[in-house]
Design a protein around this motif. Structure first.
Motif, PDB file in Angstrom:
ATOM      1  N   ASP A  24       0.763  -1.135  -0.039  1.00  0.00           N
ATOM      2  CA  ASP A  24       0.056  -0.083   0.161  1.00  0.00           C
ATOM      3  C   ASP A  24       1.012   1.390  -0.080  1.00  0.00           C
ATOM      4  O   ASP A  24       0.668   2.226  -0.946  1.00  0.00           O
ATOM      5  CB  ASP A  24      -1.005   0.125   1.404  1.00  0.00           C
ATOM      6  CG  ASP A  24      -2.064  -0.778   1.047  1.00  0.00           C
ATOM      7  OD1 ASP A  24      -2.920  -1.342   2.001  1.00  0.00           O
ATOM      8  OD2 ASP A  24      -2.347  -1.308  -0.026  1.00  0.00           O
ATOM      9  N   THR A  25       1.949   1.395   0.905  1.00  0.00           N
ATOM     10  CA  THR A  25       2.622   2.600   0.976  1.00  0.00           C
ATOM     11  C   THR A  25       3.496   2.835  -0.112  1.00  0.00           C
ATOM     12  O   THR A  25       3.526   3.687  -0.906  1.00  0.00           O
ATOM     13  CB  THR A  25       3.826   2.334   1.915  1.00  0.00           C
ATOM     14  OG1 THR A  25       3.962   1.033   2.336  1.00  0.00           O
ATOM     15  CG2 THR A  25       3.687   3.147   3.113  1.00  0.00           C
ATOM     16  N   GLU A  55       2.444   1.949  -3.282  1.00  0.00           N
ATOM     17  CA  GLU A  55       1.364   2.180  -4.408  1.00  0.00           C
ATOM     18  C   GLU A  55       1.091   3.730  -4.133  1.00  0.00           C
ATOM     19  O   GLU A  55       1.037   4.537  -5.171  1.00  0.00           O
ATOM     20  CB  GLU A  55       0.265   1.642  -4.007  1.00  0.00           C
ATOM     21  CG  GLU A  55      -0.166   0.552  -5.205  1.00  0.00           C
ATOM     22  CD  GLU A  55      -1.151  -0.457  -5.003  1.00  0.00           C
ATOM     23  OE1 GLU A  55      -2.424   0.085  -4.847  1.00  0.00           O
ATOM     24  OE2 GLU A  55      -1.067  -1.697  -5.171  1.00  0.00           O
ATOM     25  N   ARG A  56       1.124   4.221  -2.702  1.00  0.00           N
ATOM     26  CA  ARG A  56       0.666   5.291  -2.449  1.00  0.00           C
ATOM     27  C   ARG A  56       1.865   6.424  -3.202  1.00  0.00           C
ATOM     28  O   ARG A  56       1.564   7.443  -3.396  1.00  0.00           O
ATOM     29  CB  ARG A  56       0.719   5.604  -1.008  1.00  0.00           C
ATOM     30  CG  ARG A  56      -1.082   5.627  -0.592  1.00  0.00           C
ATOM     31  CD  ARG A  56      -1.277   6.420   0.800  1.00  0.00           C
ATOM     32  NE  ARG A  56      -0.275   6.048   2.037  1.00  0.00           N
ATOM     33  CZ  ARG A  56      -0.791   4.791   2.386  1.00  0.00           C
ATOM     34  NH1 ARG A  56      -1.863   3.866   1.857  1.00  0.00           N
ATOM     35  NH2 ARG A  56       0.099   4.166   3.460  1.00  0.00           N
ATOM     36  N   GLU A  57       3.164   5.979  -2.731  1.00  0.00           N
ATOM     37  CA  GLU A  57       4.469   6.607  -2.971  1.00  0.00           C
ATOM     38  C   GLU A  57       4.380   6.910  -4.619  1.00  0.00           C
ATOM     39  O   GLU A  57       4.367   7.993  -5.003  1.00  0.00           O
ATOM     40  CB  GLU A  57       5.565   6.005  -2.525  1.00  0.00           C
ATOM     41  CG  GLU A  57       6.093   6.337  -1.340  1.00  0.00           C
ATOM     42  CD  GLU A  57       7.202   5.771  -1.210  1.00  0.00           C
ATOM     43  OE1 GLU A  57       7.360   5.253   0.108  1.00  0.00           O
ATOM     44  OE2 GLU A  57       8.114   5.312  -1.961  1.00  0.00           O
ATOM     45  N   GLU A  95       1.957   7.009  -6.591  1.00  0.00           N
ATOM     46  CA  GLU A  95       0.762   7.573  -7.060  1.00  0.00           C
ATOM     47  C   GLU A  95       1.374   9.187  -6.714  1.00  0.00           C
ATOM     48  O   GLU A  95       0.907   9.745  -7.593  1.00  0.00           O
ATOM     49  CB  GLU A  95      -0.419   7.304  -6.239  1.00  0.00           C
ATOM     50  CG  GLU A  95      -1.662   7.122  -7.346  1.00  0.00           C
ATOM     51  CD  GLU A  95      -2.571   6.169  -6.683  1.00  0.00           C
ATOM     52  OE1 GLU A  95      -3.511   6.529  -5.995  1.00  0.00           O
ATOM     53  OE2 GLU A  95      -2.380   4.901  -6.705  1.00  0.00           O
ATOM     54  N   SER A  96       1.810   9.368  -5.499  1.00  0.00           N
ATOM     55  CA  SER A  96       2.028  10.896  -5.330  1.00  0.00           C
ATOM     56  C   SER A  96       2.947  11.325  -6.462  1.00  0.00           C
ATOM     57  O   SER A  96       2.926  12.407  -6.715  1.00  0.00           O
ATOM     58  CB  SER A  96       2.625  11.105  -3.811  1.00  0.00           C
ATOM     59  OG  SER A  96       3.833  10.383  -3.863  1.00  0.00           O
ATOM     60  N   ASP A 148       1.244  11.776  -9.560  1.00  0.00           N
ATOM     61  CA  ASP A 148       0.566  13.285  -9.429  1.00  0.00           C
ATOM     62  C   ASP A 148       1.254  14.361  -9.638  1.00  0.00           C
ATOM     63  O   ASP A 148       1.087  15.336 -10.426  1.00  0.00           O
ATOM     64  CB  ASP A 148      -0.208  13.156  -8.246  1.00  0.00           C
ATOM     65  CG  ASP A 148      -1.456  12.291  -8.016  1.00  0.00           C
ATOM     66  OD1 ASP A 148      -1.880  11.848  -6.968  1.00  0.00           O
ATOM     67  OD2 ASP A 148      -1.836  11.997  -9.152  1.00  0.00           O
ATOM     68  N   ARG A 168       0.523   2.322 -13.220  1.00  0.00           N
ATOM     69  CA  ARG A 168       0.213   1.038 -12.307  1.00  0.00           C
ATOM     70  C   ARG A 168       0.389  -0.143 -12.940  1.00  0.00           C
ATOM     71  O   ARG A 168       0.715  -1.131 -12.180  1.00  0.00           O
ATOM     72  CB  ARG A 168      -1.283   1.428 -12.073  1.00  0.00           C
ATOM     73  CG  ARG A 168      -2.271   0.323 -11.537  1.00  0.00           C
ATOM     74  CD  ARG A 168      -3.733   0.425 -11.344  1.00  0.00           C
ATOM     75  NE  ARG A 168      -3.950   1.786 -10.652  1.00  0.00           N
ATOM     76  CZ  ARG A 168      -4.100   1.714  -9.615  1.00  0.00           C
ATOM     77  NH1 ARG A 168      -3.971   0.809  -8.735  1.00  0.00           N
ATOM     78  NH2 ARG A 168      -4.287   2.947  -8.637  1.00  0.00           N
TER      79      ARG A 168
END
Lengths: 313, 354
Positions: A12-13, A15-17, A19-20, A23, A42
């Motif tokens: 999860d971390t 993926e979040r990283e 994604e940021s 972005d 992704r």
């Protein structure tokens, strides 16, 4: 928290990283474009994660390793063409046993011939004195004798061994090849001689080893069992054996260090040496260059086989 | 009264001191006083073990020796009264014999080597039978080494050593070296020729000149010299042939078990090989070689022992060596020529020539 949960949260971390970062990078672009890039990233990340999972176990990792090597080989194949097996596993093993024993024999034997040479004292003291050096020399001798016996059996009982032995017998063509090769070096003729499986150079090497092994093992065994030998022969026989052992050692060492090393190491085509002694493979490119007759023979055999395999309509 | 007493005391004290300057000899014991007893020919002492110690010494004792000008108390300086109550100490030669002495003794530090030697160590270890300087050089009749009458001259030193090393002396005396010394051959080695003079060590001591790995070098100081050996018709190449043999090479690499000169030729009983008692006589070779090579038989003696492959007398060994010499030269010339032709061809093609 179980190990699985931990992995989950780690993913999860990650993926979040990702994604940021995505972005941040796509902030200036229009939303449709950004969405496409995000999808791509992704997919790539998922692929990587999947790959990581796939090679998790040791067995899987080895398989992965093999797959990569195969890939690399295929890439190389593109340049060099197909790889042919020049030396089979048995023959490679014999060569390794032989050169190991010869190195041992040379470094323990030469100090006795040249005791004044600067390295000699080091080479003897390395084993802890002359007495130990003579024991190591006999171990090397045992290996060389094993090699000789192994090779004789290989020559007699192996299909490949018998075939190679016949191909190694010198023929009039070798003399013609040698003359043509020298003419080629001198620029008298543009054509290189076309060699078969074994060129005259390789045939010379083979028979030089044969001669060397016979002389060295013959005289060496006499010197090894000197007390038994002296029961049946006078002392001058041992002196002759000693002289032969010493002189042939010099000839063999010079031939290896100068001639063989030039042909397989210092020659600009090969420098600093190939791994053919380890994997036994020769590329199509080299094959056409150095053993054209053998290459043609293999190709002719293949096309004949293919023709035979075509089913009757 | 008090002043007069002090003056008298000072006068007497000065007089006593001044006596030392005016009559130096009177403070020492003169030769005549010693010979009162020691000059009698029957003056001797019977020791507890029944041995007789001759104590006869006169002015003639030192005559002709290097200490001719010395008197008794120059060496026996612990004797300060006559008759002396105790037995005088053994003479300490290093009292004068050191580098920088003012007594006129030779300016040499050779005596220092003695203290590290096997004899000096034995003395230091409390062995009363071990030799001091005077045991070899003599007591009163000390002569220069070059003087043939000296106890340590070339001709006499073996006998001097033999006073203690009696069995070795008996063996040495009949050996080729012992015979040669007694014939007066100037280069022949006596004990000191091999063992050294003051720095004599046990043969098991690595410092020794006759230690297993040093024997060959010690023998070759004479036997490797063509100028010495040619005088007596002995071959000097025995040294090189030994050094080139496996025995010599292994000895050079520090092996102590391998044969050196003495292992085969003997130590003190070296004899020419024609002598039936020689260890290297063909008859004795099986026994000699058998010390290291069990089961040695007469075959060990067939063929020359110190074989030189470069000399034609070696026969088949010479021809084997020649065959391999030309085989090696021929093969290597052909191979090297091939290599250079190959390199020449490559250079030519790189340059773009056809």
């Amino acid at each position: 928290m179980s190990a699985n949960d931990k992995k989950e949260s780690k993913q999860d971390t990650l993926e979040r990283e990702v994604e940021s970062v995505v972005d941040e990078e796509t902030a200036g672009l229009d939303p449709a474009e950004a969405g496409r890039i995000r999808e791509k990233v992704r997919a790539r990340v998922l692929e990587e994660v999947e790959r990581e999972r796939r090679i998790r176990t040791a067995a899987e990792r080895r398989a992965e390793e093999r797959r990569r090597r195969e890939e690399k080989r295929r890439e190389r194949l593109h340049e060099e063409g197909e790889m042919f097996e020049r030396f089979n596993r048995n023959f490679r093993f014999q060569h390794i046993v032989m050169f190991t024993s010869v190195i041992i024999l040379v470094i323990t034997g030469m100090p006795i011939k040249f005791p004044e040479f600067v390295l000699s004292r080091f080479l003897v003291n390395m084993w802890g004195g002359i007495h130990n050096a003579t024991i190591v020399h006999r171990i090397g001798a045992g290996m060389l004798i094993y090699f000789m016996v192994h090779h004789l059996f290989y020559t007699v009982f192996s299909r490949q061994g018998r075939r190679d032995f016949i191909l190694l017998i010198p023929t009039p063509k070798d003399a013609r090849d040698a003359v043509q090769n020298v003419r080629h070096f001198l620029g008298k003729t543009g054509e290189k001689p076309r060699f078969g499986r074994f060129s005259y150079i390789e045939k010379f090497d083979y028979w030089a080893v044969y001669w060397g092994c016979v002389i060295m093992i013959g005289s060496g065994v006499f010197l090894w069992g000197e007390e038994i030998v002296l029961k049946f022969f006078p002392k001058y026989v041992l002196d002759v054996a000693h002289e032969m052992h010493s002189d042939e050692a010099m000839l063999a060492t010079l031939a290896i260090v100068i001639w063989h090393f030039y042909n397989v190491h210092f020659n600009p085509d090969r420098f600093p040496g190939t791994l053919m002694w380890w994997h036994g493979q020769i590329s199509e490119h080299e094959m056409k260059e150095e053993h054209p007759l053998e290459y043609e023979e293999i190709m002719a055999k293949r096309s004949k086989q293919k023709a035979a395999e075509v089913p009757n309509p | 009264m008090r002043g007069t007493f002090l003056a008298a005391a000072i006068f007497i004290a000065l007089g006593v001191i001044a006596q030392g300057f005016w009559f130096p000899a009177d403070a020492r014991i003169s030769l005549e006083k010693c010979t009162l007893c020691h000059g009698k020919p029957e003056f001797r002492k019977i020791l507890v073990d029944g041995k007789i110690r001759d104590l006869f010494a006169t002015a003639d004792s030192l005559k002709g020796s290097v200490h001719e000008k010395k008197t008794c108390v120059d060496c026996h300086f612990d004797v300060s009264e006559i008759p002396h109550r105790q037995r005088p100490q053994r003479v300490t030669c290093t009292h004068c014999h050191y580098k920088g002495n003012a007594e006129g003794a030779p300016q040499s530090d050779a005596y220092l080597e003695y203290f590290g030697s096997v004899h000096g160590n034995a003395i230091a270890g409390g062995n009363t039978k071990a030799p001091l300087c005077q045991d070899c050089h003599g007591n009163h009749s000390i002569h220069k080494t070059k003087d043939p009458t000296s106890a340590v001259s070339r001709g006499n030193v073996a006998e001097t050593c033999g006073r203690c090393h009696i069995e070795i002396y008996a063996v040495y005396k009949t050996s080729i070296h012992g015979v040669a010394v007694s014939q007066g051959i100037p280069e022949a080695p006596s004990c000191t020729g091999c063992h050294g003079e003051h720095k004599i060590y046990a043969h098991k001591d690595p410092k020794s000149t006759v230690f297993a790995t040093h024997v060959a070098a010690q023998c070759s100081t004479c036997h490797g010299s063509v100028s010495i050996m040619s005088k007596y018709g002995i071959e000097a190449e025995q040294v090189t042939t030994y050094q080139n043999s496996f025995h010599g090479v292994a000895s050079g690499f520090g092996s102590r078990t391998v044969a050196n000169c003495a292992s085969c030729h003997g130590v003190h009983d070296i004899r020419p090989s024609e002598d039936p008692r020689s260890m290297v006589n063909p008859k004795n070779i099986p026994a000699t070689c058998g010390k290291c090579h069990p089961g040695a038989n007469p075959n060990f003696a067939v063929g020359k022992m110190h074989v030189d492959s470069h000399s034609k007398e070696s026969g088949i060994i010479y021809y084997t060596a020649q065959f391999f010499k030309y085989l090696t030269i021929g093969t290597m010339l052909a191979l090297i020529a091939h290599i250079f032709l190959d390199m020449y061809g490559r250079t030519r093609r790189l340059r773009g020539d056809k």
